[in-house]
Scaffold this active site. Structure first.
Site, PDB file in Angstrom:
ATOM      1  N   LYS A  66       7.775  -0.719   6.033  1.00  0.00           N
ATOM      2  CA  LYS A  66       7.729  -0.285   5.895  1.00  0.00           C
ATOM      3  C   LYS A  66       8.986   0.063   4.972  1.00  0.00           C
ATOM      4  CE  LYS A  66       9.184   1.905  10.371  1.00  0.00           C
ATOM      5  NZ  LYS A  66       9.264   2.065  11.731  1.00  0.00           N
ATOM      6  N   PHE A  90      -7.182   2.508   6.312  1.00  0.00           N
ATOM      7  CA  PHE A  90      -6.602   0.633   5.635  1.00  0.00           C
ATOM      8  C   PHE A  90      -6.464  -0.548   6.173  1.00  0.00           C
ATOM      9  CE2 PHE A  90      -3.128   3.610   7.763  1.00  0.00           C
ATOM     10  CZ  PHE A  90      -2.668   2.771   9.162  1.00  0.00           C
ATOM     11  N   ARG A 119       5.651  -4.823  17.484  1.00  0.00           N
ATOM     12  CA  ARG A 119       6.401  -3.908  15.600  1.00  0.00           C
ATOM     13  C   ARG A 119       6.921  -5.192  15.779  1.00  0.00           C
ATOM     14  NH1 ARG A 119       8.257   0.607  14.315  1.00  0.00           N
ATOM     15  NH2 ARG A 119       7.744   1.800  16.362  1.00  0.00           N
ATOM     16  N   LYS A 177       2.506   4.261   1.604  1.00  0.00           N
ATOM     17  CA  LYS A 177       2.405   4.969   2.661  1.00  0.00           C
ATOM     18  C   LYS A 177       2.512   6.731   2.767  1.00  0.00           C
ATOM     19  CE  LYS A 177       6.142   4.367   6.693  1.00  0.00           C
ATOM     20  NZ  LYS A 177       6.083   6.047   6.947  1.00  0.00           N
ATOM     21  N   GLU A 188       1.459  -1.183   0.171  1.00  0.00           N
ATOM     22  CA  GLU A 188       0.592  -0.213  -0.242  1.00  0.00           C
ATOM     23  C   GLU A 188       0.641   1.184   0.106  1.00  0.00           C
ATOM     24  OE1 GLU A 188      -2.943  -0.252   3.771  1.00  0.00           O
ATOM     25  OE2 GLU A 188      -2.474  -2.651   2.793  1.00  0.00           O
TER      26      GLU A 188
HETATM   27  P1  ATP Z   1       5.942   4.129  14.080  1.00  0.00           P
HETATM   28  O1  ATP Z   1       4.865   4.282  13.831  1.00  0.00           O
HETATM   29  O2  ATP Z   1       6.451   2.494  13.144  1.00  0.00           O
HETATM   30  O3  ATP Z   1       6.988   3.931  15.020  1.00  0.00           O
HETATM   31  P2  ATP Z   1       6.128   6.674  12.759  1.00  0.00           P
HETATM   32  O4  ATP Z   1       5.313   6.884  13.251  1.00  0.00           O
HETATM   33  O5  ATP Z   1       7.785   7.105  12.414  1.00  0.00           O
HETATM   34  O6  ATP Z   1       6.705   4.973  13.244  1.00  0.00           O
HETATM   35  P3  ATP Z   1       7.099   5.044  10.421  1.00  0.00           P
HETATM   36  O7  ATP Z   1       8.274   4.809  11.092  1.00  0.00           O
HETATM   37  O8  ATP Z   1       7.344   6.114   9.125  1.00  0.00           O
HETATM   38  O9  ATP Z   1       6.533   5.934  10.992  1.00  0.00           O
HETATM   39  O10 ATP Z   1       5.653   3.906   9.658  1.00  0.00           O
HETATM   40  C1  ATP Z   1       4.928   3.391  10.076  1.00  0.00           C
HETATM   41  C2  ATP Z   1       3.552   4.090   9.872  1.00  0.00           C
HETATM   42  O11 ATP Z   1       3.008   4.021   8.930  1.00  0.00           O
HETATM   43  C3  ATP Z   1       2.178   3.488  10.771  1.00  0.00           C
HETATM   44  O12 ATP Z   1       2.163   3.930  11.825  1.00  0.00           O
HETATM   45  C4  ATP Z   1       0.933   4.908  10.291  1.00  0.00           C
HETATM   46  O13 ATP Z   1       0.904   5.816  10.316  1.00  0.00           O
HETATM   47  C5  ATP Z   1       1.557   4.903   8.600  1.00  0.00           C
HETATM   48  N1  ATP Z   1       0.607   4.842   7.403  1.00  0.00           N
HETATM   49  C6  ATP Z   1       0.877   5.233   6.178  1.00  0.00           C
HETATM   50  N2  ATP Z   1       0.693   4.995   5.568  1.00  0.00           N
HETATM   51  C7  ATP Z   1       0.332   3.628   5.920  1.00  0.00           C
HETATM   52  C8  ATP Z   1      -0.817   2.066   5.164  1.00  0.00           C
HETATM   53  N3  ATP Z   1      -1.066   1.954   3.872  1.00  0.00           N
HETATM   54  N4  ATP Z   1      -0.686   1.219   6.617  1.00  0.00           N
HETATM   55  C9  ATP Z   1      -0.062   1.564   7.921  1.00  0.00           C
HETATM   56  N5  ATP Z   1       0.587   2.707   7.797  1.00  0.00           N
HETATM   57  C10 ATP Z   1       0.396   3.360   7.159  1.00  0.00           C
END
Ligand code: ATP
Length: 548
Positions: free
Chosen positions: A419, A337, A413, A248, A246
């Site tokens: 990601k 999602f 996690r 991001k 998907e």
């Molecule tokens: P984390 O949530 O992993 O602690 P973070 O908030 O810095 O770290 P990232 O590490 O950039 O976020 O990536 C995970 C986050 O991406 C998810 O928690 C969600 O908020 C976001 N995200 C964006 N698009 C999607 C998607 N399609 N499916 C799931 N998560 C998504």
């Protein structure tokens, strides 16, 4: 139950650093606690009076507590501050003042757990006019009826800084051991409710069968399932065999709950931000079914239908005033999602089924979309690569690679969800101190001392001074003043509340910092208001990254 009995347990816990010994101390203690007090005692063993992530905020600022202490002990506030500086701990500072006090309080009645618990809850609930002085009255009341050692732990609990090295996992294991419950069942009950007090009450009263009754309830937020970094699109899909990929989106994660007629939005920290985004309620009602549900998605800020900087969305959900103006300036879009609850809890179903249900029940319209996705396997990995390129070219962050056969596990996690981003990885750290600048910048704190987690402690890892424009410096300086613990010359030390996401060029070994490692050329990427100290990186992760 007498508060003193809990204090004795706190003291015993402070005498050992060994996890198993801490579990054994708590197990013995929990066994003998009455049903009436078990939920309170369990929360208080974590230093809490509200379950973690509840909508209530427990802590008061250091300043109010110090003022109350100075009133109760009849000493100037500067003396309280000196003591805090000497011990680095407000609890010990309070105990020392108590010992120095010549005229001891006459303790007519011993404090009970219930009384202390209810009063600390009351402090948190006070708001509006004269709230400072009303809070101080309750704190003074508690401290003046306490013994020295009780006052020590009351102060620590009020600040939400018990610091006994007792985390959720230890308490969870102690509940299992005390009431003879399979650890997996306790863990699951906690994962679904986020309330160890409630779990302990059920465990004591109803045993394993009772705990199995606990489940997701719309209206009560659950910790989101988190993602790991993917080492590469190709590799990850080959490892999974098949995947749902998907786009991001770079916004904030929201968990949307519908219960009856009420819609609530929670952040990943499980904060209720519904009041800040009222314009999203109607679109959600229009796009989603008229039944109870829990749905997850990413909410992004857009202009002319293009994503704009992540900082805007943080400003939107923080906003308390002039919301109408913000709605106009920073329009929001939601990309859904996942679905965790619809008619029944769905988290045990594999993602591919949950996604099907989501697609069936959501009618995308106005501000509500489904995340863009492709189903891939080892034969069409190029589809995932194409999605990545398309997502980046549209201004999004990268892609998510999700295992379609996996359930949703709150708070974990794992490898179920990965990601893959275009930008290099960053680190989330918490600010523990800072230094005022020189010359033109002497009004601002120019350099920030930041730390990572190690077990239940914080370890400093770097000073970061770049990446901040004047507006952000001013904003951060105000926050630092708000959370100030104490200062020394141009240096200031603060409560660990502000989370920064930082980029860096390299990890290096460094005896100068408590982590034993440091970051070269750290640059602040953004302030992470949506994260708290529990969400920051760990020294363990840093070491692993250094080795790799
Ligand atoms: P984390 O949530 O992993 O602690 P973070 O908030 O810095 O770290 P990232 O590490 O950039 O976020 O990536 C995970 C986050 O991406 C998810 O928690 C969600 O908020 C976001 N995200 C964006 N698009 C999607 C998607 N399609 N499916 C799931 N998560 C998504």
């Amino acid at each position: 139950m007498k508060y003193r009995e809990l204090v004795d347990v706190y003291e015993a816990l402070s005498q050992t650093t060994k996890k198993l010994e801490k579990i054994a101390i708590l197990t013995d203690f929990f066994k003998d606690v009455d049903s009436k007090d078990i939920d309170k005692v369990v929360l208080m063993s974590l230093g809490l009076v509200y379950p973690k992530n509840s909508e209530e905020e427990q802590g008061v600022g250091d300043k109010i507590l110090m003022k109350a202490i100075s009133q109760v002990f009849g000493v100037p506030i500067s003396k309280v501050e000196d003591n805090v500086r000497e011990f680095g701990d407000i609890g010990q500072a309070t105990e020392k003042l108590y010992k120095e006090k010549t005229q001891q309080t006459f303790l007519s009645e011993e404090l009970t757990v219930e009384f202390v618990f209810n009063n600390i809850r009351k402090i948190a609930m006070i708001s509006g006019g004269k709230s400072q002085s009303r809070k101080m009255d309750i704190i003074s009341g508690l401290l003046s009826s306490a013994s020295g050692i009780e006052a020590k732990y009351i102060s620590k609990t009020i600040l939400e800084e018990l610091r006994l090295g007792v985390g959720e996992a230890i308490v969870r294991d102690a509940i299992s051991d005390a009431f003879g419950i399979d650890k997996k069942i306790t863990e699951r009950a906690y994962m679904l409710t986020n309330d160890l007090g409630l779990v302990a009450g059920y465990a004591k009263e109803k045993g394993e069968d009772g705990l199995k009754e606990l489940n997701l309830i719309p209206g009560r937020p659950v910790k989101p399932m988190l993602a790991q970094l993917s080492p590469g699109i190709d590799l990850s899909i080959k490892e999974m065999g098949e995947a749902i990929c998907e786009t991001k989106y770079d916004g904030i994660r929201v968990q949307i709950h519908k219960k009856g007629d009420e819609i609530k939005f929670f952040t990943r920290k499980l904060e209720n931000v519904t009041n800040a985004i009222p314009e999203m309620i109607e679109p959600v009602k229009n796009a989603c079914p008229n039944e109870d549900f829990i749905i997850e998605g990413e909410m992004i800020a857009t202009r002319d239908e293009k994503p704009i900087s992540f900082q805007y969305i943080l400003q939107r959900v923080r906003r308390k005033y002039d919301i109408d103006k913000a709605i106009e300036n920073v329009p929001l879009t939601l990309y859904l999602f996942d679905v965790l609850y619809y008619q029944n809890p769905l988290i045990d179903k594999p993602l591919k089924e949950r996604r099907k249900i989501l697609e069936r029940i959501i009618k995308p319209r106005e501000k509500i979309n489904l995340s863009t996705k492709v189903d891939v396997n080892v034969d069409n990995i190029f589809e995932a690569e194409k999605l990545f390129k398309d997502s980046i070219s549209k201004g999004h962050e990268g892609i998510m690679i999700k295992n379609p056969n996996e359930p949703y596990i709150p708070g974990i996690r794992g490898k179920k969800m990965l990601k893959f981003k275009a930008e290099p990885e960053t680190l989330d750290v918490v600010v523990v101190g800072g230094t005022y600048g020189l010359g033109r910048r002497s009004k601002f704190i120019g350099s920030y001392l930041v730390a990572l987690k190690q077990d239940n402690e914080l370890k400093t890892v770097a000073h970061v001074a770049t990446g901040l424009d004047d507006d952000t410096l001013e904003h951060l300086t105000n926050l630092m003043e708000k959370y100030k613990r104490y200062d020394k010359g141009t240096k200031i030390f603060v409560e660990p509340k502000i989370v920064l996401e930082i980029a860096y060029s390299e990890i290096v070994k460094s005896p100068e910092y408590e982590a034993g490692y440091s970051l070269r050329f750290p640059v602040v990427k953004r302030i992470r208001n949506d994260k708290g100290v529990d969400d920051i990186g760990t020294v363990k992760d840093l070491k692993a990254m250094f080795k790799s």
